[in-house]
Write an enzyme that holds these catalytic residues in place. Sequence first.
Site, PDB file in Angstrom:
ATOM      1  N   ARG A  68      -0.252  12.346  -8.953  1.00 27.90           N
ATOM      2  CA  ARG A  68       0.307  11.020  -8.625  1.00 27.90           C
ATOM      3  C   ARG A  68       1.741  10.891  -9.140  1.00 27.90           C
ATOM      4  O   ARG A  68       2.553  10.178  -8.566  1.00 27.90           O
ATOM      5  CB  ARG A  68      -0.525   9.911  -9.277  1.00 27.90           C
ATOM      6  N   ASP A 117      -4.443   5.274   6.431  1.00 34.20           N
ATOM      7  CA  ASP A 117      -5.000   6.418   7.158  1.00 34.20           C
ATOM      8  C   ASP A 117      -5.976   5.867   8.210  1.00 34.20           C
ATOM      9  O   ASP A 117      -5.568   5.519   9.309  1.00 34.20           O
ATOM     10  CB  ASP A 117      -5.670   7.362   6.153  1.00 34.20           C
ATOM     11  N   PHE A 164      -3.265  16.599   4.241  1.00 31.52           N
ATOM     12  CA  PHE A 164      -3.530  15.990   2.930  1.00 31.52           C
ATOM     13  C   PHE A 164      -2.252  16.059   2.105  1.00 31.52           C
ATOM     14  O   PHE A 164      -1.660  17.123   1.942  1.00 31.52           O
ATOM     15  CB  PHE A 164      -4.666  16.713   2.215  1.00 31.52           C
ATOM     16  N   GLU A 166       0.842  -1.199   0.000  1.00 30.11           N
ATOM     17  CA  GLU A 166       0.000   0.000   0.000  1.00 30.11           C
ATOM     18  C   GLU A 166       0.875   1.246   0.000  1.00 30.11           C
ATOM     19  O   GLU A 166       1.957   1.253   0.579  1.00 30.11           O
ATOM     20  CB  GLU A 166      -0.867   0.034   1.277  1.00 30.11           C
ATOM     21  N   ASP A 167       0.384   2.311  -0.627  1.00 24.36           N
ATOM     22  CA  ASP A 167       1.097   3.589  -0.547  1.00 24.36           C
ATOM     23  C   ASP A 167       0.878   4.227   0.824  1.00 24.36           C
ATOM     24  O   ASP A 167       1.825   4.727   1.432  1.00 24.36           O
ATOM     25  CB  ASP A 167       0.647   4.532  -1.678  1.00 24.36           C
TER      26      ASP A 167
HETATM   27  C1  PRP Z   1      -5.984   5.458  -0.687  1.00 26.35           C
HETATM   28  C2  PRP Z   1      -4.684   4.676  -0.480  1.00 26.35           C
HETATM   29  C3  PRP Z   1      -5.130   3.490   0.313  1.00 26.35           C
HETATM   30  C4  PRP Z   1      -6.305   4.014   1.116  1.00 26.35           C
HETATM   31  C5  PRP Z   1      -5.888   4.221   2.538  1.00 26.35           C
HETATM   32  O1  PRP Z   1      -6.603   4.920  -1.814  1.00 26.35           O
HETATM   33  O2  PRP Z   1      -4.091   4.327  -1.705  1.00 26.35           O
HETATM   34  O3  PRP Z   1      -5.537   2.420  -0.519  1.00 26.35           O
HETATM   35  O4  PRP Z   1      -6.718   5.234   0.502  1.00 26.35           O
HETATM   36  O5  PRP Z   1      -6.875   4.872   3.274  1.00 26.35           O
HETATM   37  P1  PRP Z   1      -7.581   4.274   4.574  1.00 26.35           P
HETATM   38  O6  PRP Z   1      -6.508   3.666   5.467  1.00 26.35           O
HETATM   39  O7  PRP Z   1      -8.184   5.518   5.213  1.00 26.35           O
HETATM   40  O8  PRP Z   1      -8.604   3.276   4.160  1.00 26.35           O
HETATM   41  P2  PRP Z   1      -7.838   5.646  -2.538  1.00 26.35           P
HETATM   42  O9  PRP Z   1      -9.104   5.014  -2.080  1.00 26.35           O
HETATM   43  O10 PRP Z   1      -7.693   7.118  -2.399  1.00 26.35           O
HETATM   44  O11 PRP Z   1      -7.646   5.220  -4.048  1.00 26.35           O
HETATM   45  P3  PRP Z   1      -6.368   5.453  -4.989  1.00 26.35           P
HETATM   46  O12 PRP Z   1      -5.258   4.574  -4.439  1.00 26.35           O
HETATM   47  O13 PRP Z   1      -6.851   5.005  -6.322  1.00 26.35           O
HETATM   48  O14 PRP Z   1      -6.011   6.920  -4.938  1.00 26.35           O
END
Ligand code: PRP
Length: 194
Positions: free
Chosen positions: A178, A116, A165, A112-113
């Site tokens: 990105r 949160d 953010f 995962e990137d």
């Molecule tokens: C972001 C990120 C994680 C997730 C983490 O993805 O890449 O997958 O949110 O957040 P959390 O711990 O609060 O659940 P996002 O849904 O924004 O999609 P993306 O990766 O396509 O930008």
Amino acid sequence: MIARISETYEGAIAGELFGAREIARAIERLAGEIVRDYRRMPLTLVGVLKGALFVTADLARAIAAIPDGPSELSIDYLCVSSYGNASRSSGEVRLLKDATEPIAARNVLIVEDIIDNGLTLEYLRALLGERNPASLRSCVLFDKPFRRLVQVPVEYVGLQVPDEFVVGYGLDYQELFRNLPYLAQLQPEVFTNG
Ligand code: PRP
């Protein structure tokens, strides 16, 4: 959107939190920990699109650069969304595209990137855990620990980021930014004008 606050893409950036070199060093450290734990074992990386596009690719190559690592390494991707286009998590996780390879009896590492509130990773661990992998762990490059709603195990953690953010290195605001090679904050005007 960008043109209204700045003539350039970079003009929307307020500040850099982690530069490309700092991110690369964190990924090398994570790769070292992963190689130590999966020495001579097969490993499947499951990157979580879209955000983990770059970290999965860079981590996979950093693992390959360390001798005596996994006996074989495969890469798969799935795609989930939790934020929609808002700047805060909605708490709703949707599976937009599943992984393609079977993972039964495989050692699986979710990549995962960012984490949160933790709901995305909790959802993914449950989803992939039902498929009977030999082992299931998580690697997260950016940890935002301030708004966690669920405690979910993360075995490999890169860098802690402040409760702001952030964009870049895979993270977006309304699908932009990105491709920045660094992690950054945006000018506040981006949110009011966007
Ligand atoms: C972001 C990120 C994680 C997730 C983490 O993805 O890449 O997958 O949110 O957040 P959390 O711990 O609060 O659940 P996002 O849904 O924004 O999609 P993306 O990766 O396509 O930008």
